[in-house]
Design an enzyme around this catalytic site. Structure first.
Site, mmCIF file in Angstrom:
data_model
loop_
_atom_site.group_PDB
_atom_site.id
_atom_site.type_symbol
_atom_site.label_atom_id
_atom_site.label_comp_id
_atom_site.label_asym_id
_atom_site.label_seq_id
_atom_site.Cartn_x
_atom_site.Cartn_y
_atom_site.Cartn_z
ATOM 1 N N HIS A 185 0.805 -1.223 0.000
ATOM 2 C CA HIS A 185 0.000 0.000 0.000
ATOM 3 C C HIS A 185 0.841 1.277 0.000
ATOM 4 O O HIS A 185 0.446 2.282 -0.563
ATOM 5 C CB HIS A 185 -0.991 -0.002 1.171
ATOM 6 C CG HIS A 185 -0.397 0.386 2.494
ATOM 7 N ND1 HIS A 185 0.396 -0.457 3.238
ATOM 8 C CD2 HIS A 185 -0.489 1.540 3.207
ATOM 9 C CE1 HIS A 185 0.767 0.159 4.350
ATOM 10 N NE2 HIS A 185 0.242 1.368 4.360
ATOM 11 N N ASP A 186 2.021 1.236 0.616
ATOM 12 C CA ASP A 186 2.883 2.427 0.692
ATOM 13 C C ASP A 186 4.093 2.340 -0.224
ATOM 14 O O ASP A 186 5.081 3.044 -0.007
ATOM 15 C CB ASP A 186 3.355 2.640 2.135
ATOM 16 C CG ASP A 186 2.435 3.558 2.930
ATOM 17 O OD1 ASP A 186 1.596 4.252 2.315
ATOM 18 O OD2 ASP A 186 2.562 3.599 4.164
ATOM 19 N N LYS A 189 6.086 5.367 -1.411
ATOM 20 C CA LYS A 189 6.991 6.124 -0.541
ATOM 21 C C LYS A 189 8.456 5.842 -0.857
ATOM 22 O O LYS A 189 9.334 6.581 -0.398
ATOM 23 C CB LYS A 189 6.691 5.801 0.928
ATOM 24 C CG LYS A 189 5.402 6.437 1.429
ATOM 25 C CD LYS A 189 5.206 6.210 2.920
ATOM 26 C CE LYS A 189 3.935 6.888 3.417
ATOM 27 N NZ LYS A 189 3.709 6.640 4.862
ATOM 28 N N HIS A 214 2.386 9.950 -2.840
ATOM 29 C CA HIS A 214 2.831 8.552 -2.833
ATOM 30 C C HIS A 214 1.772 7.564 -3.324
ATOM 31 O O HIS A 214 2.150 6.545 -3.926
ATOM 32 C CB HIS A 214 3.377 8.152 -1.454
ATOM 33 C CG HIS A 214 2.361 7.867 -0.405
ATOM 34 N ND1 HIS A 214 1.884 8.829 0.449
ATOM 35 C CD2 HIS A 214 1.712 6.710 -0.050
ATOM 36 C CE1 HIS A 214 1.015 8.295 1.279
ATOM 37 N NE2 HIS A 214 0.874 7.012 1.000
ATOM 38 N N HIS A 238 -5.837 4.062 -0.636
ATOM 39 C CA HIS A 238 -5.865 3.825 0.812
ATOM 40 C C HIS A 238 -5.973 5.098 1.649
ATOM 41 O O HIS A 238 -6.226 5.029 2.856
ATOM 42 C CB HIS A 238 -4.661 2.976 1.258
ATOM 43 C CG HIS A 238 -3.329 3.655 1.116
ATOM 44 N ND1 HIS A 238 -2.639 3.691 -0.077
ATOM 45 C CD2 HIS A 238 -2.547 4.304 2.016
ATOM 46 C CE1 HIS A 238 -1.497 4.327 0.091
ATOM 47 N NE2 HIS A 238 -1.422 4.714 1.354
ATOM 48 N N HIS A 239 -5.799 6.259 1.017
ATOM 49 C CA HIS A 239 -6.026 7.523 1.737
ATOM 50 C C HIS A 239 -7.325 8.203 1.307
ATOM 51 O O HIS A 239 -7.611 9.317 1.761
ATOM 52 C CB HIS A 239 -4.852 8.483 1.530
ATOM 53 C CG HIS A 239 -3.647 8.145 2.351
ATOM 54 N ND1 HIS A 239 -3.624 8.232 3.736
ATOM 55 C CD2 HIS A 239 -2.415 7.695 1.986
ATOM 56 C CE1 HIS A 239 -2.440 7.857 4.172
ATOM 57 N NE2 HIS A 239 -1.688 7.522 3.140
ATOM 58 N N ASP A 267 -4.397 0.838 8.075
ATOM 59 C CA ASP A 267 -3.283 1.772 7.924
ATOM 60 C C ASP A 267 -3.330 2.824 9.031
ATOM 61 O O ASP A 267 -2.329 3.109 9.692
ATOM 62 C CB ASP A 267 -3.354 2.429 6.544
ATOM 63 C CG ASP A 267 -2.264 3.471 6.318
ATOM 64 O OD1 ASP A 267 -1.111 3.216 6.718
ATOM 65 O OD2 ASP A 267 -2.574 4.527 5.733
#
Length: 365
Positions: A185-186, A189, A214, A238-239, A267
């Protein structure tokens, strides 16, 4: 000093005046940081405003100093000093190290993502440690402040897989998809400067803008990679939030994938618990209270309520330290008041935190 609406109060703000209920009960003293559990009590009583200090740094992380009695044979102490925990930590570190190596090779050398290796390692973690002391107990005691992006991703993957089982998902392939959503998911980054990722203070507007890129960076990185589309969507979404308040696109619930909604919750949960580390473990009830204070339109309630209920229920029988430094054991949790359980004190008496709104759980021990 300034008075602001309760809805605008952030946990960690420093109180400038005593909070008193309409019946004269003292809920909190001036000079102390307000907690989400206290804010829930304030809401119950219909209080509309609170007085807080004016300092710019009034919003702080939870850094309550643990009393000396924390050191000893608490439940957390027993977990951390068990052989099972040491085995779990070795497997956990192996997963996070491998994830870091695979992602960095993918970014820097365009080598293929080795999904099978990552999933195999996580299968080992679950098969060996999903019983006994419990995988969530392990996770809550392995947290570290300022954990790396890769450890955070492993945390989210493990917690997401547990949540998926709570939601009734049994198919191993589906559980693997959810797990990969958490692991990757990240991934975006990896393209964000370390100076931003590891900055100890608040990000300025430019840095926040870079950080907010990201999800798109990660989605573009995975474009063309032969993995389940839901994993790519979780990276991108996811954000996002059901009410349209998220980023990067401000999508609403009908346009956000189900697994993306799941990862959005795990998260945030991992980020919140990582910020609340105590010598004897992490208290989940402040996290539950934080989620309960959020607008119900922000997260998928079908997923969130299952998550919060199971987290709270898993702590029945666990030792806790209350805000007055008394200790006890959680004996019952009601669905309507997940952050305010019934606690049996060391002296044998009981405290119902639904009624004792002047008290809150400071930490799980």
């Amino acid at each position: 000093m300034r008075k602001i609406n309760v809805g605008e109060i952030k946990p960690g703000m420093i109180l400038a005046e005593r909070i008193v209920s309409p019946k004269g009960q003292v809920l909190a003293e001036p000079g102390t940081p307000v907690t989400a559990q206290q804010l829930l009590h304030v809401t119950y009583y219909g209080l509309e405003q609170l007085a807080v200090q004016d300092e710019k740094d009034a919003i702080k992380q939870y850094d309550f100093e643990a009393p000396d009695e924390f050191i000893g044979e608490t439940q957390s102490w027993r977990i951390v000093n068990s052989e099972e925990f040491h085995e779990f930590k070795r497997a956990y570190n192996k997963c996070s190290d491998k994830l870091e190596a695979i992602v960095e090779d993918f970014v820097n050398h365009q080598t293929p993502l080795k999904d099978e290796e990552l999933i195999e390692d996580l299968h080992v973690v679950f098969k060996k440690h999903a019983t006994g002391l419990g995988i969530m107990a392990m996770m809550l005691n392995i947290q570290e402040i300022d954990t790396s992006t890769y450890k955070h991703s492993v945390n989210v993957a493990i917690i997401s897989r547990v949540l998926a089982t709570w939601l009734g998902i049994k198919d191993e392939k589906e559980l693997d998809v959810v797990t990969m959503c958490g692991l990757y998911h990240d991934i975006g980054k990896a393209l964000i400067p370390q100076s931003i990722l590891t900055k100890p203070g608040a990000l300025n507007a430019e840095e926040y803008g870079r950080m907010a890129e990201h999800p798109i960076l990660g989605y573009n990185m995975l474009d063309g990679v032969p993995i389940d589309r839901r994993i790519k969507l979780a990276v991108l979404q996811h954000h996002e939030r059901n009410d349209g308040s998220g980023y990067p696109y401000g999508l609403t619930k009908d346009f956000i994938g189900r697994y993306s909604k799941l990862i959005a919750i795990t998260d945030v949960y991992d980020a919140m618990t990582a910020d609340r580390c105590y010598r004897a473990g992490i208290c989940p009830f402040e996290v539950i209270a934080q989620f309960q204070r959020e607008d119900r339109t922000k997260y998928d309630q079908g997923i969130l309520q299952v998550f919060l209920k199971n987290i709270a229920q898993s702590y029945i029988g666990t030792g806790v330290l209350l805000s007055d430094n008394s200790r006890g054991i959680i004996t019952m949790v009601e669905d309507k008041a997940l952050s305010s359980p019934l606690v049996k004190l060391d002296d044998g008496s009981f405290i119902d935190l639904q009624e004792r709104t002047d008290l809150f759980i400071r930490a799980c021990i």
